[in-house]
Design an enzyme around this catalytic site. Structure first.
Site, short mmCIF file in Angstrom:
data_model
loop_
_atom_site.label_atom_id
_atom_site.label_comp_id
_atom_site.label_asym_id
_atom_site.label_seq_id
_atom_site.Cartn_x
_atom_site.Cartn_y
_atom_site.Cartn_z
N CYS A 36 0.84 -1.21 0.00
CA CYS A 36 0.00 0.00 0.00
C CYS A 36 0.87 1.25 0.00
O CYS A 36 1.74 1.40 0.85
CB CYS A 36 -0.91 -0.02 1.23
SG CYS A 36 -1.69 1.57 1.56
N CYS A 39 0.47 3.31 3.49
CA CYS A 39 0.87 2.80 4.80
C CYS A 39 2.20 3.42 5.23
O CYS A 39 3.03 3.78 4.39
CB CYS A 39 1.00 1.27 4.76
SG CYS A 39 -0.55 0.39 5.01
N HIS A 101 -4.24 0.31 8.14
CA HIS A 101 -4.73 0.12 6.78
C HIS A 101 -6.17 -0.39 6.75
O HIS A 101 -6.90 -0.17 5.79
CB HIS A 101 -3.80 -0.89 6.09
CG HIS A 101 -4.12 -1.16 4.66
ND1 HIS A 101 -3.69 -0.35 3.64
CD2 HIS A 101 -4.84 -2.17 4.07
CE1 HIS A 101 -4.13 -0.85 2.48
NE2 HIS A 101 -4.83 -1.94 2.72
N ASN A 141 -13.53 9.40 -1.18
CA ASN A 141 -14.14 8.36 -2.01
C ASN A 141 -13.90 7.03 -1.34
O ASN A 141 -12.76 6.70 -1.03
CB ASN A 141 -13.48 8.29 -3.40
CG ASN A 141 -13.80 9.51 -4.23
OD1 ASN A 141 -14.87 10.09 -4.10
ND2 ASN A 141 -12.87 9.90 -5.08
N SER A 149 -8.88 4.30 -5.28
CA SER A 149 -7.81 3.45 -5.77
C SER A 149 -7.16 2.66 -4.65
O SER A 149 -6.36 1.78 -4.89
CB SER A 149 -6.76 4.32 -6.49
OG SER A 149 -6.39 5.40 -5.65
N HIS A 152 -6.93 2.07 2.04
CA HIS A 152 -6.37 2.74 3.23
C HIS A 152 -7.22 3.98 3.53
O HIS A 152 -7.50 4.76 2.63
CB HIS A 152 -4.92 3.14 2.95
CG HIS A 152 -4.15 3.48 4.19
ND1 HIS A 152 -3.17 2.68 4.72
CD2 HIS A 152 -4.26 4.53 5.03
CE1 HIS A 152 -2.70 3.23 5.82
NE2 HIS A 152 -3.34 4.36 6.04
N HIS A 154 -8.39 7.34 3.86
CA HIS A 154 -7.79 8.62 3.47
C HIS A 154 -8.82 9.47 2.74
O HIS A 154 -9.88 8.98 2.35
CB HIS A 154 -6.58 8.40 2.55
CG HIS A 154 -6.93 7.93 1.17
ND1 HIS A 154 -7.36 6.64 0.90
CD2 HIS A 154 -6.93 8.57 -0.03
CE1 HIS A 154 -7.59 6.52 -0.41
NE2 HIS A 154 -7.35 7.68 -1.00
N GLN A 156 -9.10 13.43 0.24
CA GLN A 156 -8.34 14.36 -0.57
C GLN A 156 -8.78 15.79 -0.29
O GLN A 156 -9.90 16.03 0.14
CB GLN A 156 -8.56 14.06 -2.05
CG GLN A 156 -8.15 12.66 -2.45
CD GLN A 156 -8.19 12.49 -3.95
OE1 GLN A 156 -7.63 13.30 -4.71
NE2 GLN A 156 -8.88 11.47 -4.40
ZN LIG Z 1 -2.28 1.16 3.74
#
Ligand SMILES: [Zn+2]
Ligand SMILES: [Zn+2]
Ligand SMILES: [Zn+2]
Length: 331
Positions: A36, A39, A101, A141, A149, A152, A154, A156
């Site tokens: 990833c 990570c 993750h 998203n 994509s 993990h 996250h 934007q």
């Molecule tokens: Zn990750």
């Protein structure tokens, strides 16, 4: 919020489905994935290595859609306003919610989400203060169906010189409402939803979540502050904590609808950072999830919706009822 219509056809919800069936994600994610790029300690596609971060981690997107030093020159080929182009400057960042993750907003601890809200506030303030920036959009998203994509946790941040289309439309509608009624559109709307309760999914001391009367996506949610505030910059500590708790509640509820990690696009709409005052703006977030009938049948925006007006089969009240019934269910 946008002065647009939507066609509602509840009688159509029973029609047989022979169309596309999406693959249901079943993989259990590991706590750390050596492959990833988000990570801690791993190398990203651009060759940079992530630090061994412990809390949230922010970096400039290695494949940013916007660049900071773009000339704003405007071109009008032929001078008839038909082929108009303008340079757009901006900054794209990625915020990892935490090192783990395998977690999501639905499974993170309250204090971990509060840290994320703190980072959102800090980024909104920092990017919004830059002279070339007029708007800061924070969005997440979730799920391959929404084009994420990487699993993990996250989100934007895209900070832009111009005010994006959806925000400009809502800004105009809110301004118009304030001029005509002398009150705030979302303050008034929130009052109605709290009275009627038919579209209310959940609420706490500082926020309410509804399937909005004008929802386009089947399980769309509008998350709204109860107090009239414009952005994270106006938040009290209590509001940070209440937002964290309702975000967790909404995303956990979503996961129960079809017993799968619910895909969605989510983002906050806040006052533009254009150095103007915005008494009309009321802080809110939109959740746009694509699933319709099951973990594998999604809504498509095609045909009449592309050429005419968006349309929905289940009513917002039906969707809200389903979500309401799952709010306090433990997975
Ligand atoms: Zn990750
Ligand atoms: Zn308001
Ligand atoms: Zn909005």
């Amino acid at each position: 919020m946008t002065n647009e219509w939507i066609l509602v056809s509840p009688h159509r919800a029973l029609r047989p489905w022979q169309g596309q069936v999406e693959k249901t994600p079943t993989a259990v994610e590991p706590q750390y994935d050596p492959g990833c790029y988000l990570c801690p300690g791993n190398a990203r596609a651009g060759g940079v290595r992530n630090p061994d971060y412990r809390g949230t981690f922010v970096f400039d997107n290695d494949f940013a859609a916007l660049r900071p030093n773009v000339d704003s020159e405007r071109l009008d080929f032929g001078g008839k306003g038909l082929l108009v182009a303008e340079g757009e400057a901006g900054i794209c960042r990625v915020i990892c919610f935490l090192p783990r993750h395998d977690l999501t907003l639905a499974t993170m601890q309250q204090n971990e989400i509060e840290q994320v809200v703190g980072t959102w506030k800090q980024q909104f303030s920092e990017l919004g203060a830059l002279p070339q920036i007029q708007h800061v959009q924070i969005f997440e998203n979730r799920g391959a169906m929404m084009g994420a994509s990487n699993p993990h946790p996250h989100c934007q941040v895209w900070a832009t010189r111009s005010i994006p289309e959806a925000v400009a439309k809502e800004s105009a509608a809110q301004q118009h409402y304030l001029q005509n009624h002398g009150t705030c559109l979302l303050c008034d709307y929130g009052e109605i939803e709290l009275q009627q309760k038919a579209r209310l999914v959940c609420s706490n001391q500082h926020f309410l979540a509804v399937v909005p009367f004008w929802a386009i996506w089947p399980f769309e949610i509008l998350l709204c502050s109860r107090r009239h505030l414009g952005s994270f910059l106006d938040f009290t500590e209590g509001e940070v904590s209440s937002l964290s708790s309702i975000l967790r509640q909404i995303t956990a509820t979503y996961n129960l609808v079809f017993d799968v990690p619910f895909p969605y696009s989510m983002g906050f709409h806040q006052t533009p950072s254009d150095r103007q005052t915005h008494p009309e703006w009321h802080f809110h977030a939109h959740f746009y999830p694509p699933l319709l009938r099951s973990a594998s049948v999604r809504k498509f925006m095609v045909g009449f919706e592309m050429l005419g007006t968006p349309q929905r089969d289940i009513t917002p009240e039906m969707a809200a009822q389903r979500l309401q019934s799952l709010v306090d269910v433990k997975p």
